[in-house]
Every structure is written in C-alpha cells, then in structure tokens.
Motif scaffolding. Structure first.
Motif, PDB file in Angstrom:
ATOM      1  N   ALA A 173       0.844  -1.197   0.000  1.00  0.00           N
ATOM      2  CA  ALA A 173       0.000   0.000   0.000  1.00  0.00           C
ATOM      3  C   ALA A 173       0.875   1.241   0.000  1.00  0.00           C
ATOM      4  O   ALA A 173       2.077   1.187   0.324  1.00  0.00           O
ATOM      5  CB  ALA A 173      -0.924   0.016   1.216  1.00  0.00           C
ATOM      6  N   SER A 174       0.273   2.358  -0.355  1.00  0.00           N
ATOM      7  CA  SER A 174       0.974   3.641  -0.298  1.00  0.00           C
ATOM      8  C   SER A 174       1.241   4.009   1.159  1.00  0.00           C
ATOM      9  O   SER A 174       0.642   3.442   2.088  1.00  0.00           O
ATOM     10  CB  SER A 174       0.119   4.721  -0.963  1.00  0.00           C
ATOM     11  OG  SER A 174      -1.096   4.900  -0.228  1.00  0.00           O
ATOM     12  N   ALA A 176       0.366   6.558   2.882  1.00  0.00           N
ATOM     13  CA  ALA A 176      -0.808   7.059   3.595  1.00  0.00           C
ATOM     14  C   ALA A 176      -1.698   5.913   4.067  1.00  0.00           C
ATOM     15  O   ALA A 176      -2.213   5.930   5.196  1.00  0.00           O
ATOM     16  CB  ALA A 176      -1.610   8.002   2.688  1.00  0.00           C
ATOM     17  N   LEU A 177      -1.869   4.899   3.207  1.00  0.00           N
ATOM     18  CA  LEU A 177      -2.707   3.759   3.605  1.00  0.00           C
ATOM     19  C   LEU A 177      -2.010   2.893   4.651  1.00  0.00           C
ATOM     20  O   LEU A 177      -2.659   2.332   5.533  1.00  0.00           O
ATOM     21  CB  LEU A 177      -3.063   2.921   2.378  1.00  0.00           C
ATOM     22  CG  LEU A 177      -4.074   3.530   1.408  1.00  0.00           C
ATOM     23  CD1 LEU A 177      -4.335   2.599   0.237  1.00  0.00           C
ATOM     24  CD2 LEU A 177      -5.396   3.836   2.123  1.00  0.00           C
ATOM     25  N   GLU A 179      -0.053   4.019   6.938  1.00  0.00           N
ATOM     26  CA  GLU A 179      -0.211   4.761   8.186  1.00  0.00           C
ATOM     27  C   GLU A 179      -1.558   4.461   8.826  1.00  0.00           C
ATOM     28  O   GLU A 179      -1.679   4.373  10.059  1.00  0.00           O
ATOM     29  CB  GLU A 179      -0.079   6.263   7.896  1.00  0.00           C
ATOM     30  CG  GLU A 179      -0.250   7.156   9.119  1.00  0.00           C
ATOM     31  CD  GLU A 179       0.876   6.979  10.127  1.00  0.00           C
ATOM     32  OE1 GLU A 179       0.644   7.256  11.318  1.00  0.00           O
ATOM     33  OE2 GLU A 179       1.982   6.564   9.715  1.00  0.00           O
ATOM     34  N   ARG A 180      -2.560   4.259   7.982  1.00  0.00           N
ATOM     35  CA  ARG A 180      -3.924   4.058   8.504  1.00  0.00           C
ATOM     36  C   ARG A 180      -4.246   2.587   8.772  1.00  0.00           C
ATOM     37  O   ARG A 180      -4.925   2.263   9.745  1.00  0.00           O
ATOM     38  CB  ARG A 180      -4.926   4.625   7.511  1.00  0.00           C
ATOM     39  CG  ARG A 180      -6.370   4.558   7.996  1.00  0.00           C
ATOM     40  CD  ARG A 180      -7.297   5.279   7.036  1.00  0.00           C
ATOM     41  NE  ARG A 180      -8.676   5.205   7.471  1.00  0.00           N
ATOM     42  CZ  ARG A 180      -9.706   5.727   6.793  1.00  0.00           C
ATOM     43  NH1 ARG A 180      -9.481   6.379   5.643  1.00  0.00           N
ATOM     44  NH2 ARG A 180     -10.940   5.605   7.242  1.00  0.00           N
ATOM     45  N   GLN A 235      -0.285   2.274  -6.348  1.00  0.00           N
ATOM     46  CA  GLN A 235       0.718   3.311  -6.163  1.00  0.00           C
ATOM     47  C   GLN A 235       0.067   4.670  -5.922  1.00  0.00           C
ATOM     48  O   GLN A 235       0.577   5.486  -5.152  1.00  0.00           O
ATOM     49  CB  GLN A 235       1.629   3.374  -7.397  1.00  0.00           C
ATOM     50  CG  GLN A 235       2.748   4.391  -7.292  1.00  0.00           C
ATOM     51  CD  GLN A 235       3.571   4.446  -8.562  1.00  0.00           C
ATOM     52  OE1 GLN A 235       3.081   4.146  -9.640  1.00  0.00           O
ATOM     53  NE2 GLN A 235       4.832   4.821  -8.443  1.00  0.00           N
ATOM     54  N   SER A 236      -1.085   4.906  -6.568  1.00  0.00           N
ATOM     55  CA  SER A 236      -1.774   6.188  -6.426  1.00  0.00           C
ATOM     56  C   SER A 236      -2.494   6.322  -5.088  1.00  0.00           C
ATOM     57  O   SER A 236      -2.993   7.401  -4.757  1.00  0.00           O
ATOM     58  CB  SER A 236      -2.782   6.363  -7.561  1.00  0.00           C
ATOM     59  OG  SER A 236      -3.897   5.491  -7.377  1.00  0.00           O
ATOM     60  N   GLY A 237      -2.566   5.212  -4.325  1.00  0.00           N
ATOM     61  CA  GLY A 237      -3.241   5.263  -3.031  1.00  0.00           C
ATOM     62  C   GLY A 237      -4.693   4.846  -3.089  1.00  0.00           C
ATOM     63  O   GLY A 237      -5.441   5.047  -2.127  1.00  0.00           O
ATOM     64  N   SER A 238      -5.128   4.236  -4.203  1.00  0.00           N
ATOM     65  CA  SER A 238      -6.530   3.841  -4.337  1.00  0.00           C
ATOM     66  C   SER A 238      -6.898   2.665  -3.448  1.00  0.00           C
ATOM     67  O   SER A 238      -8.069   2.475  -3.113  1.00  0.00           O
ATOM     68  CB  SER A 238      -6.840   3.481  -5.795  1.00  0.00           C
ATOM     69  OG  SER A 238      -6.625   4.583  -6.639  1.00  0.00           O
ATOM     70  N   VAL A 257       5.870   1.797  -2.873  1.00  0.00           N
ATOM     71  CA  VAL A 257       4.863   1.420  -1.889  1.00  0.00           C
ATOM     72  C   VAL A 257       5.549   0.628  -0.779  1.00  0.00           C
ATOM     73  O   VAL A 257       6.721   0.276  -0.886  1.00  0.00           O
ATOM     74  CB  VAL A 257       3.731   0.583  -2.527  1.00  0.00           C
ATOM     75  CG1 VAL A 257       2.892   1.437  -3.473  1.00  0.00           C
ATOM     76  CG2 VAL A 257       4.288  -0.634  -3.264  1.00  0.00           C
TER      77      VAL A 257
END
Length: 297
Positions: A173-174, A176-177, A179-180, A235-238, A257
């Motif tokens: 995952a990216s 941001a993902l 992290e979550r 890669q785009s965070g989708s 990623v």
C-alpha cells in the motif's frame, strides 16, 4: 518439364524488347538467348514471339505467359534479398505466449535465462487469453505458453504442463494507507480498501477463501486482470493490492509502496505448457531450469 533458365531468357527479352539488349543485360550472346527461347517454344509447341520488321513482339501465348514469369522472378528476387539479409549466425526462434493474468515481472524473470544461452535466440512474446494461446500452441504457432494454471482438462488440445513453481502473496500500500491500515496484519485488512485480481485469475478465489477463514471483510474497490494496472492504482493510493512474494522487493521499489504483510496460506502457481512431454527446445529448458533453480528456489 519447365526449364526456368529458358523462361528467364524469355522474360528478359520480353522486358527489354530485344534479344540484343537482353544479351547485354545477361552477358550472353544473342545466339545463345535465341537458341534457348527456341528450345522453350519447341517444348510446348507454341511461338512466344513473332517478328514485326526488326522488332520482336509477343504472341498471344507470350502475352499470357509473361505475367506468370513476372510473378515468379519477382518472388525469386525477393527470396534472394531475404536470404542475403539473413545474419551469418542463425538464430533459434522462440515463440512464447503469455496468459494476460500473469504478472509482467514474473514473465520477465522466467524468460530472462533464455537471453544468456550460448545459442543465439530470438524471442517473440504474445499476450492473450489462455484458451486462444493454447489454440495457437496446438497448431505450432507458439512453442510455449506461460500461465497461472495448468492445461485445462476440458480442452481437446494436446499439451503438457510443467509446474515452474509457486509462492505466497504479499500485500502492499501507499505510505498514507500504511499509516492508517498497516498494523496487526492480517486483521488490519478488515474494512480496508482492497484492489484484487480479476475473475480469470486463479489466485482470486484462494484469496477470498482465505479472507473467509480469517473472518476478514476488506472493502473491494477495484478488480484487475492486468497486474501492472492494479499496481498503478495501488501506487496512487486507491487501495491495498497483492503481488507474488518472489517479486516483493521489486514491486515495493518500483511502485514506491510499502509492504504490509505476507502469507503462505494463499499461493500463486506458474506453469509452462508445451506440446512436448520431453522438452527439447533450449528456450523452454532454460525457463524451467531457471525457475526451479533461482526464481522459486
């Protein structure tokens, strides 16, 4: 039987319009050319030329024969050009069909050992649906098909499957993902946005079954037959996406990623399908040995 040398003289005389000019072009005497054309006419009992003053004109039979001679010697010239253009060192043709669900990185790593063979080899790769590739394999338009499944039993096609290897899957995952959702794998996947392989892939059903066993319900936001496209969305965070664990480092580096987790409970398998039970083609041997010795060791 048709004498092609005599036919060639006829063709050159018809093109130049003169035995003398034909002799200059062919570096032969006019008498030699006239004699050979006479023999050709005698063979079939027809006249190909008739004199009109000092000029030679084609008879009706000659006019009908000329287009055939044109085609024959044009093809002959093309054949000569093709043969002269061939490299001094002949290459072995290796035609590989790749099922469109197989990750491109896996395909490259499988085929790469063929580039190191002592024999010069020329590879042609074609990507398509598995059944269409197998149809071409059956009529020898392909030497090998690489797939994520063995030869389907319902197809009336002679073919033999060799398992190249299998591996677990990794989740990426990216930042941001991660992290979550990146903690406490695999429980962290519950409710997380997930990108999964399409329905034609073998790994999809294994993945969904494993989610059920783990009592995990990801939120599926995309389905992809093409793994490269799935990785681009990841890669785009989708969403979180999977890839074979043997290429985990490459996937993480190439797509920027992060790895969330891995499992051996879900596996991807890869097969080489050929029409030979005992493989002889050096390209196929290189792929099978390389896969077992290096990629899936």
């Amino acid at each position: 039987m048709l004498n092609y040398r005599q036919l060639h003289y006829f063709w050159v005389v018809a093109k130049t319009g003169s035995v003398v000019r034909a002799g200059e072009q062919l570096n032969l005497t006019p008498q030699t050319i006239s004699g050979q054309i006479t023999l050709l006419e005698q063979t079939f009992g027809i006249d190909l030329f008739q004199r009109s003053g000092r000029q030679l004109e084609l008879t009706e039979a000659g006019r009908q024969a000329l287009p055939y001679a044109e085609q024959m010697f044009q093809l002959g010239n093309e054949l000569e050009s093709m043969l002269r253009a061939q490299p001094k060192e002949q290459q072995i043709a290796f035609r590989v069909g790749v099922a469109d669900v197989v990750p491109k990185s896996i395909v490259y790593r499988l085929i790469a050992p063929t580039m190191e063979l002592a024999e010069p080899i020329r590879i042609t790769c074609r990507e398509d649906k598995l059944e269409r590739l197998l149809a071409d394999l059956a009529i020898q338009r392909l030497d090998l098909v690489i797939s994520d499944s063995p030869m389907p039993s319902h197809l009336d096609i002679k073919g033999y499957s060799q398992k190249l290897g299998e591996c677990g899957v990794s989740f990426f995952a990216s930042a941001a993902l991660v992290e979550r959702y990146g903690r406490d794998f695999p429980a962290c996947l519950d409710g997380a946005p997930l990108l999964i392989p399409g329905q034609e892939t073998v790994v999809r059903s294994r993945l969904l079954r494993w989610f059920g066993e783990q009592q995990i319900s990801p939120r599926i936001v995309g389905e992809f037959d093409d793994s490269a496209l799935m990785q681009a969305f990841g890669q785009s965070g989708s969403g979180i996406f999977i890839a074979p664990s043997v290429i985990a480092e490459e996937v993480a580096r190439h797509n920027e990623v992060q790895l969330i987790g891995q499992t051996q409970a879900v596996t991807e398998s890869f097969y080489a399908i050929s029409v030979e039970r005992k493989v002889k083609h050096p390209g196929i041997v290189a792929i099978t040995e390389g896969a077992r010795r290096e990629l899936f060791n």
